[in-house]
Design an enzyme around this catalytic site. Structure first.
Site, PDB file in Angstrom:
ATOM      1  N   ASP A   1      -8.167   0.161   6.698  1.00 31.08           N
ATOM      2  CA  ASP A   1      -8.023  -0.962   7.616  1.00 31.08           C
ATOM      3  C   ASP A   1      -6.662  -0.893   8.306  1.00 31.08           C
ATOM      4  O   ASP A   1      -6.396  -1.656   9.224  1.00 31.08           O
ATOM      5  CB  ASP A   1      -8.134  -2.293   6.863  1.00 31.08           C
ATOM      6  CG  ASP A   1      -9.579  -2.711   6.621  1.00 31.08           C
ATOM      7  OD1 ASP A   1     -10.403  -2.496   7.525  1.00 31.08           O
ATOM      8  OD2 ASP A   1      -9.873  -3.241   5.540  1.00 31.08           O
TER       9      ASP A   1
ATOM     10  N   LYS B   1       0.821  -1.211   0.000  1.00 28.41           N
ATOM     11  CA  LYS B   1       0.000   0.000   0.000  1.00 28.41           C
ATOM     12  C   LYS B   1       0.855   1.261   0.000  1.00 28.41           C
ATOM     13  O   LYS B   1       0.377   2.337  -0.396  1.00 28.41           O
ATOM     14  CB  LYS B   1      -0.915   0.015   1.225  1.00 28.41           C
ATOM     15  CG  LYS B   1      -1.998  -1.038   1.229  1.00 28.41           C
ATOM     16  CD  LYS B   1      -3.194  -0.601   0.406  1.00 28.41           C
ATOM     17  CE  LYS B   1      -4.366  -1.552   0.598  1.00 28.41           C
ATOM     18  NZ  LYS B   1      -5.561  -1.117  -0.126  1.00 28.41           N
TER      19      LYS B   1
END
Length: 402
Positions: free
Chosen positions: A123, A75
């Site tokens: 998350d 990410k």
């Protein structure tokens, strides 16, 4: 669960906007941006010969994103890249001239970014990337986290100076709340999922992920025949599958999307043939993949270039974490977080099922590529599931050629 892609768009060309976003020129531009990051280095690619022999395939290669830009996850490539792109575009508008990434820290650009706030729901991993990107360019960041995000992951984001906003509910609830508050306050949402009317910025996030595919294609001795990649909202799977289809054309590998059985929004979308929101049930250990509605952009890509969709269970994910931590033969030890090895779990489940092997033409000549999408982003949880601290696993001696 397993199904082959039966969508009417399967094997049709990508939409022009997606081909532009995920193609080779775009990926090369992402790599150019990365050269301006102080801690940038290609992540390692490891060979797992013992596991390949057990699974009855020619080779298994795993790209280890646990080393990416100091954030421990793939990410790191997406959110921060999108933030940088958006900052440069705003500077261009305000300064009235083209602004290159080389000018990112110029005083006149920093003056523009000081007035910007970027926001997202997470998350854990995406929010860390957005927060790091904001800190890098001198912007503010507001990160929305739902009740299931651990305190350790919240602290890891907050260390980049982000404002942390806790909300009740699921990841999808945090996405909705982030969009609502950002609209009220004039913040820029940098989401890794998309919805009607909001596609360009998630496309930039996906574009950032293509850099690891470019690296892998240079590192692999031969192009893979099969690729298994995990999905949350589908962004990383779509980025990898889309770029491979564009870069390799007719030689592209068979691509399998792997979902957690407890949060299989991409699988259920594939089964329905259209984007669907699934009901929230019992949480999955694969916390970074716990999403209940797919990204529209990601599905648009996957409906065309994914060959199959499957799910893995909780025990599969934990077994892969342990297998990578305690390898056999000459395989190296690898730290994989709860979501990191889900693609490999899919391969292992597929290899053990004769019907799936046949459907995917998975055999002794298959060269399989998977991605460890995260390291131990929550070290305490990792130690609980593996029985060893991640730093102990990470210091296990590795073969020089692994």
């Amino acid at each position: 669960m397993f199904l082959l892609n039966q969508h009417p768009d399967y094997r049709t060309p990508l939409e022009p906007v997606d081909a532009k976003t995920l193609g080779v020129p775009a990926a090369e531009e992402v790599e150019r941006y990365l050269t301006y990051r102080d801690n940038h280095a290609p992540t390692p690619l490891h060979t797992l010969p013992a596991l390949a022999a057990e699974l009855g395939v020619d080779s298994v290669h795993i790209k280890d994103e646990g080393f990416r830009l100091g954030l421990g996850s793939f990410k790191a490539l997406g959110g921060s890249y999108a933030v940088i792109r958006l900052v440069l575009e705003e500077a261009r508008c305000q300064l009235g001239r083209a602004i290159d990434v080389a000018e990112l820290h110029a005083p006149e650009v920093r003056a523009v970014t000081a007035g910007m706030t970027v926001a997202c729901a997470t998350d854990g991993n995406h929010g860390r990337s957005v927060a790091q990107g904001a800190q890098l360019v001198g912007a503010s960041a507001a990160i929305f986290v739902h009740s299931g995000v651990s305190d350790e992951r919240v602290a890891a984001i907050a260390r980049f100076g982000a404002q942390m906003i806790r909300i009740e509910g699921t990841y999808d609830d945090s996405v909705a709340e982030a969009a609502r508050v950002a609209a009220e306050k004039g913040w820029t949402i940098v989401s890794d999922t998309s919805w009607p009317g909001y596609e360009r910025i998630p496309g930039l996030v996906m574009q950032g992920y293509t850099a690891m595919v470019r690296e892998a294609l240079r590192q692999l001795p031969e192009a893979p025949t099969h690729v298994f990649v995990q999905a949350g909202v589908g962004g990383v799977a779509a980025a990898v599958a889309g770029h491979l289809a564009l870069a390799l054309g007719d030689q592209r590998p068979t691509f399998v999307v792997v979902d957690p059985a407890r949060a299989a929004c991409v699988f259920e979308t594939a089964r329905a043939g259209r984007p669907v929101r699934i009901d929230h049930g019992e949480p999955t250990v694969m916390a970074m993949l716990e999403c209940y509605e797919p990204s529209l952009v990601a599905w648009r890509v996957l409906s065309r270039v994914a060959d199959a969709f499957m799910t893995v269970d909780e025990k599969d994910a934990v077994a892969v974490m342990n297998r990578l931590a305690r390898p056999t033969g000459n395989d190296p030890a690898i730290v994989a977080g709860e979501s990191g090895g889900a693609g490999l779990a899919g391969l292992m489940r597929a290899a053990a099922d004769p019907e799936i092997r046949t459907a995917l033409h998975l055999n002794g000549a298959s060269r399989v590529f998977v991605i460890n999408t995260e390291g131990a982003t929550d070290p305490e949880r990792y130690a609980e599931l593996v029985g060893m601290r991640p730093e102990i696993v990470a210091t296990t001696p590795r073969r020089a050629d692994a």
